[in-house]
Structure formats: C-alpha cells, structure tokens
Design a protein around this motif. Structure first.
Motif, mmCIF file in Angstrom:
data_model
loop_
_atom_site.group_PDB
_atom_site.id
_atom_site.type_symbol
_atom_site.label_atom_id
_atom_site.label_comp_id
_atom_site.label_asym_id
_atom_site.label_seq_id
_atom_site.Cartn_x
_atom_site.Cartn_y
_atom_site.Cartn_z
ATOM 1 N N VAL A 188 0.831 -1.206 0.000
ATOM 2 C CA VAL A 188 0.000 0.000 0.000
ATOM 3 C C VAL A 188 0.861 1.249 0.000
ATOM 4 O O VAL A 188 0.601 2.212 -0.737
ATOM 5 N N LYS A 189 1.903 1.263 0.810
ATOM 6 C CA LYS A 189 2.785 2.435 0.870
ATOM 7 C C LYS A 189 3.469 2.673 -0.472
ATOM 8 O O LYS A 189 3.642 3.823 -0.903
ATOM 9 N N LYS A 190 3.849 1.602 -1.153
ATOM 10 C CA LYS A 190 4.488 1.742 -2.458
ATOM 11 C C LYS A 190 3.505 2.285 -3.486
ATOM 12 O O LYS A 190 3.875 3.064 -4.370
ATOM 13 N N MET A 191 2.256 1.872 -3.379
ATOM 14 C CA MET A 191 1.253 2.265 -4.365
ATOM 15 C C MET A 191 0.952 3.762 -4.320
ATOM 16 O O MET A 191 0.477 4.342 -5.292
ATOM 17 N N ARG A 192 1.244 4.405 -3.204
ATOM 18 C CA ARG A 192 0.988 5.842 -3.072
ATOM 19 C C ARG A 192 1.729 6.643 -4.141
ATOM 20 O O ARG A 192 1.230 7.661 -4.617
ATOM 21 N N THR A 193 2.900 6.169 -4.518
ATOM 22 C CA THR A 193 3.686 6.889 -5.527
ATOM 23 C C THR A 193 3.463 6.357 -6.944
ATOM 24 O O THR A 193 3.976 6.934 -7.895
ATOM 25 N N ARG A 210 -7.026 5.349 2.166
ATOM 26 C CA ARG A 210 -7.090 6.723 2.681
ATOM 27 C C ARG A 210 -6.033 6.973 3.745
ATOM 28 O O ARG A 210 -5.499 8.071 3.868
ATOM 29 N N LYS A 211 -5.750 5.952 4.548
ATOM 30 C CA LYS A 211 -4.721 6.098 5.574
ATOM 31 C C LYS A 211 -3.368 6.422 4.964
ATOM 32 O O LYS A 211 -2.525 7.046 5.613
ATOM 33 N N GLU A 212 -3.163 5.991 3.730
ATOM 34 C CA GLU A 212 -1.906 6.254 3.030
ATOM 35 C C GLU A 212 -2.039 7.430 2.060
ATOM 36 O O GLU A 212 -1.171 7.648 1.219
#
Length: 265
Positions: A188-193, A210-212
């Motif tokens: 999920v954190k990677k997908m933010r970018t 949404r948290k990310e």
C-alpha cells in the motif's frame, strides 16, 4: 451524461446490450439501462484520473493502455473497452487482455493465456515471458504514449507496469485493488507513488488507502450486479435442501484454470 456516480459493474449480458428489447419486462429494462449507465461511468473514472470534466475528456482522450492478466480481469475490462469504443470509435485501446476485451475492440498486444500462471514454480519457469511482456509494454508506453494506463487487479505485473508508467509521465488508474488486506500489506505504501486513483470493490478497502493518502473510491463489487437473483433466501434454501436456521459457507475457485484444477478439489 456522467455527472451522477453509480457503482462499477462487471461485463454482464445487460452491459453488452445497448438497448433493452421491446419484449423485455420493466425489470429487465431497468437493469439494462442501469448497466449501460454504469459501464459509461467508467469513462468518468478515466476523466477523474486526469482531473478533467468528461466533456473535455471525450475530445482529448486518444490512446488507452489496459492490462488484465487473467479471465476475471478480461471479463471486467471488456465492459470498459466496449463503452469507450462506443463513445469514441477512433480511440486506440491496446494492451493485455483476453477474447472478451478483444471482441469489444481492444488490440491485444499479449493474450492473457500467456500470463495466466500461478505459484512460485510456474513464475520461475516463465520468468523470461514476464520480462518479455514488461519490456514490450514499456516500449509501447514510449512509442504510443497512452493518455492513461488502466490496470485491472493482477498486481504482480501491474504494479511493475505502474512504476514504468509513472517513470514516463503516464497517468495510472487501478480498478479492482490487489488484496493488500490479505497479504503483502506493505504494498500500500508503495502504491501511493505509483497510482493516481484507486477504484475498489470492497468498502472496507477505502480506509486502507485513505490512511496512506491515496485517492480512492468504492465502486461496488462487479459480481453483485452480475448475479442479481430474484430468488429469496428461503426459496434458495428450500430448493437446495438447506436448513434456513444455519449459515452457509460458499467455496468459490478463482478464474484461472489452475485454481479450479489444483485448489478447488
């Protein structure tokens, strides 16, 4: 036309019909027209990715790359292709898909049959194929310069393509999220970018993204529209000899042949 939002649906028979027949019942007419509107709203999703009103999108959208790596993705993606081609007959839609997407007018660069493998050993045996597909798709990002890449599930390949798309300045819309809540939550954190907008089919997935701080929208599960049974719970239990007072557990295989042959038994 697309100012009102409705949940995204799968490619059902109703989606494929452009108008209800004269013999259709009132219920069938409503379902048909609803499905037609739902498929049309997928174009609005692409517009959102560009932060454009849909009227401007109709003028500006010229090329779309779509990637679906398995039969279920081919099913859900075919409705998107159909409606895009109906509204924009000259639109160039290309990428990875199956017979359903092809029949709706998409140019298949690779067929899903080349990618529908699962399990560690199968991936290892087909690593050269995966690299070939990735290299070809990246080359197309450069040579054909799509306005947006639409990724449908299949995270193993799609997240790598998303990274390549962002590298080349192409917008990324992800429809049907990887099951990050079940395994590899760190993605999920990677997908933010990597992803400009997520369209998720489970409501609880919204909070995860949404948290990310990822732009996300719940659009409904495509199977909910496809199944649409008029049989009551009591009638279903009676027909199948089930006890109405007990809960029912459903065991459903995936869409790939290997899942049915190796996991379902």
């Amino acid at each position: 036309v697309l100012s009102e939002r409705e949940p995204i649906s799968s490619t059902t028979d109703a989606v494929r019909r452009t108008e209800p027949s004269s013999e259709a019942s009132e219920h069938e007419r409503r379902v048909c027209l609803r499905e037609k509107n739902i498929a049309g709203n997928r174009i609005g999703d692409v517009a959102d990715c560009h932060h454009l009103p849909c009227s401007r999108l109709i003028i500006m959208l010229k090329r779309v790359m779509m990637i679906a790596g398995e039969p279920s993705g081919d099913l859900h993606g075919s409705g998107v292709v159909r409606e895009l081609k109906r509204r924009l007959p000259n639109l160039d839609v290309f990428g990875v898909g199956g017979e359903r997407m092809k029949s709706e007018g998409m140019e298949l660069v690779y067929h899903i049959s080349k990618l529908s493998f699962m399990g560690f050993l199968e991936v290892v045996k087909n690593v050269s194929v995966v690299r070939e597909v990735e290299a070809k798709l990246e080359a197309l990002l450069v040579s054909r310069k799509p306005d947006v890449v639409v990724l449908i599930d299949y995270p193993g390949l799609n997240l790598r393509i998303a990274r390549k798309a962002k590298r080349h300045g192409v917008k990324v819309l992800y429809y049907i999220s990887p099951q990050v809540w079940a395994w590899h939550k760190g993605r999920v954190k990677k997908m933010r970018t990597l992803v400009d907008r997520m369209k998720v089919v489970f409501q609880f997935e919204v909070e995860i993204y949404r948290k990310e701080h990822i732009d996300v929208e719940f659009v409904g599960h495509p199977l909910a529209e496809k199944i649409g049974s008029s049989v009551s719970r009591e009638e279903f239990f009676r027909r199948n000899g089930f006890d109405v007072g007990k809960k029912v557990l459903g065991l459903l295989p995936g869409s790939r042949k290997q899942e049915i042959e190796k996991i379902f038994p």
